[in-house]
Design an enzyme around this catalytic site. Structure first.
Site, PDB file in Angstrom:
ATOM      1  CG  HIS A 570      35.736  38.608  39.493  1.00 45.36           C
ATOM      2  ND1 HIS A 570      36.591  38.093  38.232  1.00 45.36           N
ATOM      3  CD2 HIS A 570      37.058  38.678  40.577  1.00 45.36           C
ATOM      4  CE1 HIS A 570      37.485  38.217  38.648  1.00 45.36           C
ATOM      5  NE2 HIS A 570      37.570  38.595  39.957  1.00 45.36           N
ATOM      6  CG  HIS A 575      39.478  42.933  41.628  1.00 49.43           C
ATOM      7  ND1 HIS A 575      40.569  42.812  41.424  1.00 49.43           N
ATOM      8  CD2 HIS A 575      38.828  41.951  41.189  1.00 49.43           C
ATOM      9  CE1 HIS A 575      40.948  41.174  40.925  1.00 49.43           C
ATOM     10  NE2 HIS A 575      40.261  40.938  40.663  1.00 49.43           N
ATOM     11  CG  HIS A 762      39.831  37.444  43.843  1.00 45.11           C
ATOM     12  ND1 HIS A 762      41.140  36.450  43.882  1.00 45.11           N
ATOM     13  CD2 HIS A 762      39.621  37.936  43.443  1.00 45.11           C
ATOM     14  CE1 HIS A 762      40.891  36.680  42.139  1.00 45.11           C
ATOM     15  NE2 HIS A 762      40.635  37.591  42.234  1.00 45.11           N
ATOM     16  CB  ILE A 911      44.922  36.931  38.944  1.00 39.69           C
ATOM     17  CG1 ILE A 911      45.650  37.135  37.569  1.00 39.69           C
ATOM     18  CG2 ILE A 911      44.274  36.055  39.639  1.00 39.69           C
ATOM     19  CD1 ILE A 911      46.755  37.136  36.784  1.00 39.69           C
TER      20      ILE A 911
END
Length: 911
Positions: A570, A575, A762, A911
């Site tokens: 993740h 990110h 994501h 987010i």
């Protein structure tokens, strides 16, 4: 002119303009300096072309006459601009007063001034042609308008030689910033000219220079009109900054830095954290903020602690819809954590869950977590009583999806295995190709590399197959977290209340297409280098004691999986790895560049999301360290995965599936792949979205790059990719596996991968966190006890009360509720979410009409994928997503409403 008459000239000018290039190769259509305002619409132009059939000689004569006459006396005309400004939905008193002051100052002449810039150069001044400077009208008159969007006007005067507007400059002489959404200029023969601004315009007291906004027509660098070339370069230079000084919140500067702000050594040595990025600990780069170093470590950047804002370029900050969602999440966090903290403080014996019904009460009763304790103590605390009376709904946790259809599914082996294919982390399962599994760690440090799992452990679970036969028929699979965790196990287990193994779990593929776990290996590092490792193998149980040991072993596997999911798959792979490409895009690709227009929706909010993560999630003592087993070594695990395993060329979905042995190339299949497990929901649905993205990107790239030379000669494109690799991923810049960027196919591949990572990948890893992980026993993020062995002091405690022992191995009450609160917010869609196949300006994001149509076809393909996903979830033959008590797999379903939905694919890492 007297002979032909002005009316005839007006009628024939479109024909003349279209004829000039063929008759006089040296004359451009723009040489016809005739008023565009004389043409009321495109339809009239088209009509003139169809009807008028003048002899060539007359056309030539007329064109020469027009050019001679107009060059002497250009015709002036006016054009109108509609300027849309977005206001805040909610203003505090300070903002309201400032807006009223600006309105009165505007009336007195301190207003917003605009100027149109032509695509053409004035041959006399050798500078771009410009209109007069026009003031924005209506600011004072509309000062009390309550609408979210307010449209103002401006009137520009240009002459007939102006050409087509390509840019507009804006100077804000107010005292406050304002959000400029769009500008539409009408009155030119080319039709309305759209400027998609979507930017905060600072007052001259903050940034004294004009802001420049370009029209929506895309231009490659070599095709940039002469009037826009200098502005194009100036705007990019402004966005890069000079690399010096601390960034202000009003800045629009994009630059790189290492992750040297995760720790705070000024608070004590226990809060110091190593810098991520550099030779010692390779990692992608993040957005530079330029803050001063800490007092105790000159290499560490001083921190900005919550709730003070972290720097991101002004236009990258969350809009109001996202801010409201986060504020609501913060309120829930306060209320959800208040009572557990009081319970733990006032009643230490309530620190752990004693029974499963105490976990259930979090979803049923909320505040009434311990009725007897509340009756005795809470009535003495008026604040708590008041919260209970006014906010009872907020004090209960939402029931996670994982226990809504079958409360006890998480205990079953088939559900444990199913979640490796259709859970929140479906990207670690691999086909086992060598038996026994072998470690890649240094055997001189970590002991013999072979796994302790033997044929004797698993043969009885292979439906009559030999191990070799099962390997050959692709029936064995593995979750292997051994090498990820083992180098850190000693440091993890030395912490109070944190215990871990390096785990391996072997699965067998049944005839029904489902997996079943057949062995779990729990490994600890050797006491001294060269010693044998402590390895323990557990197999499916045949008695009560074995069943609870098996449950504890599965919990440790889930804890390993939760850590790798959050820290590697993740955070690192979506990110962190995408951020350098986002920074490079803003620094090297003009807003006019077609590739920037393609990528723009897929970069939304990513920089602020990552900045907030550095502030409260991945920082020393932050949520990730507090909630996951590795604690202070969390980010070192992430950095080690980047150093040893991350490769951009294997981040594409097909490449990743092939790398893990979960698919083989097969040109006869729809996506060019044949899945080894046919019912693999993540891969099945992912390939639908991957193919839609790939087709859209290939169509888009082909429209602007006809051959290899076009790609190679695009200076901005090459600078973007080079900087993303050599600066943004500097520690991996010499790796031989980086894809080249020398052909349209290679460009399409890179762009498809980036859009996939930002959107579908994501989403699949993020929005199921609370629905699938909110029930802690299903997926404990932290383990506090090792699996007991006979002879251990705590073995008898385990055997006497296995439920109590199991729950004591999970996170405590406060640890669990804090974790649940955080993943609740992380799993929430805001009301302003933009999903795959959507754009806020679907018809004006580009001036290329063909690409607008191509985008709508892409959106239609995404909708078709969503329909197919719904059909699959209703197919009883797909047992990994349909069945009694089985959750449907919707994490790749593109659309969603706001809130926690366990579905929805936003365009970006939002987010």
């Amino acid at each position: 002119m007297e002979m032909l008459g002005s009316s005839l000239l007006r009628t024939t000018t479109p024909l003349l303009r279209s004829s000039s290039s063929s008759l006089f190769p040296g004359d451009r259509p723009s040489d016809l300096l005739f008023s565009h305002a004389s043409f009321p619409s495109r339809q009239r132009i088209g009509l003139a072309r169809r009807v008028v059939r003048s002899p060539v000689a007359a056309v030539v004569l007329t064109e020469r006459c027009v050019r001679t006459e107009v060059e002497e006396k250009p015709v002036s005309f006016k054009v109108q601009a509609a300027v849309t400004v977005r206001r805040r939905k909610q203003e505090d008193l300070k903002e309201s007063i400032a807006n009223q002051v600006d309105a009165f100052l505007d009336k007195m002449g301190k207003n917003v001034v605009m100027e149109l810039v032509s695509t053409e150069i004035d041959p006399k001044t050798r500078k771009p042609k410009t209109s007069n400077r026009a003031a924005l009208r209506g600011w004072f008159e509309k000062k009390n308008t309550k609408a979210e969007k307010v449209v103002y006007t401006a009137e520009f005067k240009v002459d007939s030689s102006f050409g087509e507007p390509g840019a507009i400059t804006v100077l804000n002489r107010h005292q406050s910033e304002f959000f400029l959404e769009s500008i539409v200029v009408e009155g030119f023969a080319c039709g309305p000219v759209h400027f998609a601004c979507n930017s905060w315009v600072q007052p001259t007291s903050v940034h004294p220079n004009n802001r420049v906004f370009f029209g929506n027509k895309p231009y490659l660098p070599l095709h940039t009109p002469a009037g826009l070339r200098e502005l194009r370069q100036q705007e990019l230079k402004a966005l890069k900054g000079d690399g010096n000084g601390e960034r202000k919140l009003t800045d629009r500067i994009y630059d790189y830095d290492t992750y040297n702000d995760l720790g705070n050594p000024d608070k004590g040595i226990e809060f110091a954290r190593p810098t991520l990025g550099g030779e010692k600990m390779p990692f992608p780069r993040r957005l530079r903020t330029g803050r001063a170093p800490t007092a105790t470590d000159s290499h560490a950047e001083s921190r900005v602690e919550d709730p003070l804002p972290m720097y991101v370029p002004r236009d990258e900050r969350f809009e109001e819809g996202k801010q409201e969602m986060l504020k609501a999440g913060a309120l829930k966090a306060v209320l959800h954590n208040l009572v557990p903290l009081l319970v733990a403080f006032l009643s230490p014996q309530s620190h752990d869950f004693k029974a499963f019904h105490e976990l259930d009460n979090l979803f049923k009763e909320g505040l009434r977590l311990k009725r007897s304790l509340q009756d005795q103590l809470f009535h003495k605390i008026p604040f708590v009583t008041k919260i209970e009376e006014s906010s009872e709904g907020l004090l209960r946790y939402d029931t996670p999806d994982i226990i809504t259809k079958d409360k006890f599914a998480w205990l079953r082996d088939d559900e444990f295995a199913r979640q490796t294919l259709a859970g929140i982390n479906p990207v670690n399962i691999e086909r086992l190709q060598v038996f026994p599994p072998v470690s890649r760690l240094d055997p001189s440090v970590y002991g013999p590399p072979e796994s302790a799992i033997t044929e004797e452990h698993i043969t009885s679970h292979l439906n009559g197959m030999s191990v070799q036969q099962a390997l050959e028929e692709k029936k064995l699979f593995i979750l292997d977290f051994h090498d990820v965790y083992l180098p850190f196990i000693d440091r993890i287990n030395a912490q109070d209340g944190r215990k871990a193994y390096g785990t391996r779990t072997v699965f067998f593929l049944t005839e029904l297409g489902t997996l079943k776990p057949i062995a779990i290996e729990l490994s600890l590092p050797p006491v001294r280098p060269g010693d044998a490792r402590t390895k323990r193998v557990l197999t499916p149980p045949t008695d009560a004691t074995g069943n609870w040991l098996w449950q504890l072993a599965k919990a440790h596997v889930c804890s390993n999986d939760a850590g790798v999911h959050q820290l590697v798959n993740h955070w690192l792979r979506t990110h962190a790895s995408v951020e350098p490409f986002t920074l490079a895009a803003h620094r090297q690709l003009s807003a006019m560049h077609p590739i920037f227009k393609l990528l723009k929706p897929h970069m939304r909010y990513t920089l602020e999301v990552n900045a907030l993560a550095r502030q409260i999630l991945i920082n020393g003592g932050g949520v990730i360290e507090s909630g996951f087993t590795p604690g202070p070594v969390c980010m070192e695990i992430s950095a080690a995965a980047y150093r040893d395993h991350w490769r951009f060329d294997q981040e594409a979905l097909p490449a990743d599936l092939i790398r893990r042995g979960m698919a083989v190339e097969d040109k006869t299949q729809p996506h060019g792949l044949r899945l080894v497990i046919e019912d693999y929901p993540y891969a099945n649905d992912g390939l639908l979205l991957w193919s839609a993205i790939q087709s859209w990107v290939e169509t888009y790239v082909a429209a602007y790059y006809s051959d290899d030379e076009a790609v190679q000669s695009d200076s901005e494109l090459q600078s973007w990719y080079s900087e993303a690799v050599n600066v943004g991923h500097a520690d991996k810049r010499h790796a031989p596996w980086w894809p080249r960027l020398s052909s349209p196919a290679e460009l399409s591949s890179v762009l498809t991968t980036l859009i996939w990572l930002s959107s579908a990948q994501h989403a699949s890893l993020n929005f199921g966190q609370y629905p699938l992980g909110g029930y802690i026993p299903n997926r404990p993020p932290m383990m506090r006890r090792l699996v007991p062995m006979e002879g251990d002091p705590e073995y008898e405690h385990f055997r006497a009360d296995p439920v109590k022992f199991f729950l004591s191995a999970l996170p405590s009450l406060t640890q669990a509720t804090t974790f649940m609160t955080v993943i609740d917010t992380l799993s929430t869609h805001s009301v302003d979410e933009e999903y795959l196949g959507e754009r806020p300006d679907p018809y004006t994001w580009t001036g290329d009409g063909e690409m607008v149509e191509a985008f709508h076809e892409f959106a239609a393909e995404v909708r078709r994928a969503e329909t197919e996903i719904a059909r699959r979830n209703a197919d009883p033959a797909r047992r990994n997503r349909c069945g009694a008590g089985v959750l449907p797999y919707e994490l790749m379903a593109p659309s969603s409403g706001p809130g926690i939905t366990c579905r929805g694919v936003p365009n970006s890492v939002s987010i």
